[in-house]
Write a protein that holds these residues in place. Structure first.
Motif, mmCIF file in Angstrom:
data_model
loop_
_atom_site.group_PDB
_atom_site.id
_atom_site.type_symbol
_atom_site.label_atom_id
_atom_site.label_comp_id
_atom_site.label_asym_id
_atom_site.label_seq_id
_atom_site.Cartn_x
_atom_site.Cartn_y
_atom_site.Cartn_z
ATOM 1 N N PRO A 134 0.830 -1.196 0.000
ATOM 2 C CA PRO A 134 0.000 0.000 0.000
ATOM 3 C C PRO A 134 0.866 1.247 0.000
ATOM 4 O O PRO A 134 1.900 1.301 0.658
ATOM 5 C CB PRO A 134 -0.803 -0.120 1.312
ATOM 6 C CG PRO A 134 -0.746 -1.569 1.657
ATOM 7 C CD PRO A 134 0.558 -2.064 1.156
ATOM 8 N N ALA A 163 -2.743 4.964 1.022
ATOM 9 C CA ALA A 163 -3.390 3.861 1.738
ATOM 10 C C ALA A 163 -3.072 3.938 3.216
ATOM 11 O O ALA A 163 -3.923 3.650 4.063
ATOM 12 C CB ALA A 163 -2.925 2.533 1.159
ATOM 13 N N SER A 203 -4.847 -3.929 5.443
ATOM 14 C CA SER A 203 -4.531 -4.292 4.058
ATOM 15 C C SER A 203 -4.414 -5.803 3.909
ATOM 16 O O SER A 203 -4.828 -6.373 2.901
ATOM 17 C CB SER A 203 -3.227 -3.612 3.629
ATOM 18 O OG SER A 203 -3.365 -2.208 3.643
ATOM 19 N N ARG A 220 -12.673 4.540 0.412
ATOM 20 C CA ARG A 220 -11.217 4.398 0.304
ATOM 21 C C ARG A 220 -10.798 2.929 0.410
ATOM 22 O O ARG A 220 -9.910 2.467 -0.310
ATOM 23 C CB ARG A 220 -10.524 5.236 1.380
ATOM 24 C CG ARG A 220 -10.518 6.730 1.091
ATOM 25 C CD ARG A 220 -9.516 7.437 1.975
ATOM 26 N NE ARG A 220 -9.877 7.351 3.395
ATOM 27 C CZ ARG A 220 -10.620 8.259 4.035
ATOM 28 N NH1 ARG A 220 -11.102 9.310 3.370
ATOM 29 N NH2 ARG A 220 -10.899 8.110 5.307
ATOM 30 N N GLN A 266 -8.931 0.819 -2.487
ATOM 31 C CA GLN A 266 -7.686 0.101 -2.212
ATOM 32 C C GLN A 266 -7.799 -1.356 -2.662
ATOM 33 O O GLN A 266 -6.880 -1.907 -3.271
ATOM 34 C CB GLN A 266 -7.368 0.169 -0.715
ATOM 35 C CG GLN A 266 -6.055 -0.486 -0.326
ATOM 36 C CD GLN A 266 -5.793 -0.376 1.171
ATOM 37 O OE1 GLN A 266 -6.466 0.361 1.875
ATOM 38 N NE2 GLN A 266 -4.820 -1.132 1.651
#
Length: 456
Positions: free
Chosen positions: A73, A77, A117, A181, A185
């Motif tokens: 990321p 991110a 993530s 967001r 991502q």
């Protein structure tokens, strides 16, 4: 994550690694024990049970990097994660998360608080395994699989939840921005996953095509790039041949089951054969003598044959290697002292690239081995039989033919060129049990397969 691990193992097999069912189960235990959080630790653990040699370790680490390392990321991110944490804390202070009343699928796809993530990536990999992403091979399939994965992630419900939150109060709007967001991502991760899958499948397909090309083509038609790829391919083919014949060799060495003795000795156990007894048949070990022409016309094929034979050392234990341009020279000791490819370079430098003198070569070869040749001996000669008009040495070859069990001659020239010009292959056929063309790696592999069947 078992589906992801199985997909990774499939890619390792496509890359040329031989992985058994038992090794797959070991890898699952390793992954369960170590988890997927620490990638380097997982890589080391899986390599310990899936990569069995230095060459396989190189392939394994390349495949691991391509398969597992999605792009890290970026700073945006990281900022999103920070905003995510603060918004999550505010939401928890005020009560339940906005959007908890939305669909369960939407929540599972990024609606939960503090989703990392790694969690997004794991969810993406599960969806990819569910839709069979490993079957994608063409760029035109990219849109199809993108849509299928998004459906598996419940993306439409997630977009509806984001739109509902965006129309609410300021806190719900902040939550909608955070969810958006996270979705962006994961969409970026999806694009990287699709690119990586195409690369993996194309690499596997290209590798298989190249290997098929190298096996079926004349060596003279291959450029230097493909010739450099031949030694690893030969080791792979030799490993398959050795595995095929090793079990037959063990059965022949063990002998046949002595059924009467087995039943008599197990009477005390009610006839249940707890102990088995075999009829020990004396196995005469075959001695292999290889004589290779190192003149410029067939030097490359001679090197391939010697490399193949050295890779089959565990099923061809009693092998002596000789080379010649003029006088025959034994090079067996060089193969014991050096790795095969290094030994071949030394042999080529010392004895190669001269003009063929078959008369001198066969006469000197007979002098060196005639006291050892018997009915257990197999002589394998590789050459084009072109002696430049000199002595053919046919008398020496006939003497060896009468003493040996088998005399085989492999000729890399196509049959249409036999007996043309200075070729004496027709005369040599009268002093050999079998003369065959070995103009491609596939033909050489087949001939060695038949040889192993004969001598075991």
């Amino acid at each position: 994550m078992d589906a992801t691990l199985l997909q990774f193992i499939r890619h390792l097999r496509h890359a040329g690694l031989s992985i058994s069912t038992a090794e797959t189960l070991d890898a699952m235990q390793v992954a369960t024990s170590l988890g997927y959080a620490d990638r380097r630790l997982l890589e080391t653990g899986l390599a310990s049970c899936l990569a069995k040699s230095a060459d396989e370790r190189v392939i394994f680490h390349d495949c691991f990097s391509q398969f597992f390392d999605l792009a890290a990321p970026d700073q945006t991110a990281d900022d999103s994660a920070a905003d995510n944490a603060s918004d999550s804390q505010e939401s928890q202070q005020d009560g339940a998360l906005p959007g908890q009343g939305g669909s369960g699928e939407g929540q599972g796809s990024g609606g939960g608080s503090g989703m990392s993530s790694d969690a997004l990536r794991a969810e993406l990999m599960r969806a990819a395994a569910e839709v069979g992403l490993d079957a994608m091979q063409y760029q035109t399939q990219r849109g199809i699989y993108r849509r299928r994965i998004l459906d598996a992630l419940g993306d439409s419900q997630r977009r509806d939840a984001i739109a509902t939150l965006a129309a609410g109060n300021p806190q719900e709007q902040r939550q909608a921005q955070w969810l958006a967001r996270l979705r962006d991502q994961q969409i970026d991760m999806l694009g990287e996953l699709l690119d990586r899958q195409l690369l993996l499948n194309n690499n596997a397909g290209t590798r298989e095509f190249q290997q098929a090309l190298m096996r079926n083509s004349q060596l003279s038609s291959l450029d230097s790039y493909y010739r450099d790829q031949l030694p690893p391919l030969i080791r792979k083919l030799a490993k398959k041949l050795a595995a095929k014949h090793r079990q037959r060799y063990r059965r022949a060495k063990r002998g046949r089951l002595d059924l009467g003795k087995t039943l008599r000795r197990n009477i005390a156990h009610g006839g249940v054969p707890f102990h088995r007894y075999w009829r020990n048949s004396r196995q005469e070990k075959s001695d292999i003598y290889i004589l290779c022409d190192l003149s410029g016309s067939v030097s490359n094929w001679s090197q391939l044959l010697m490399l193949f034979v050295q890779a089959l050392a565990d099923v061809l234990p009693n092998t002596r290697s000789f080379v010649f341009c003029g006088q025959s020279v034994e090079v067996s000791e060089l193969f014991r002292q050096h790795p095969a490819e290094e030994a071949l370079a030394i042999i080529q430098q010392r004895h190669g690239m001269g003009s063929s003198d078959y008369g001198r070569a066969l006469n000197s070869f007979r002098q060196q081995v005639e006291d050892r040749i018997n009915r257990r001996s197999t002589i394998l000669i590789l050459g084009d039989g072109r002696g430049n008009g000199g002595d053919t040495g046919i008398a020496a070859l006939r003497e060896l033919y009468h003493r040996a069990r088998l005399v085989l001659w492999f000729n890399p020239e196509s049959r249409s060129r036999w007996n043309t010009g200075d070729s004496e292959i027709r005369r040599y056929q009268t002093a050999c049990h079998y003369v065959a063309e070995c103009g491609s790696l596939r033909k050489l592999e087949r001939l060695l397969d038949e040889l192993l069947s004969l001598i075991h």
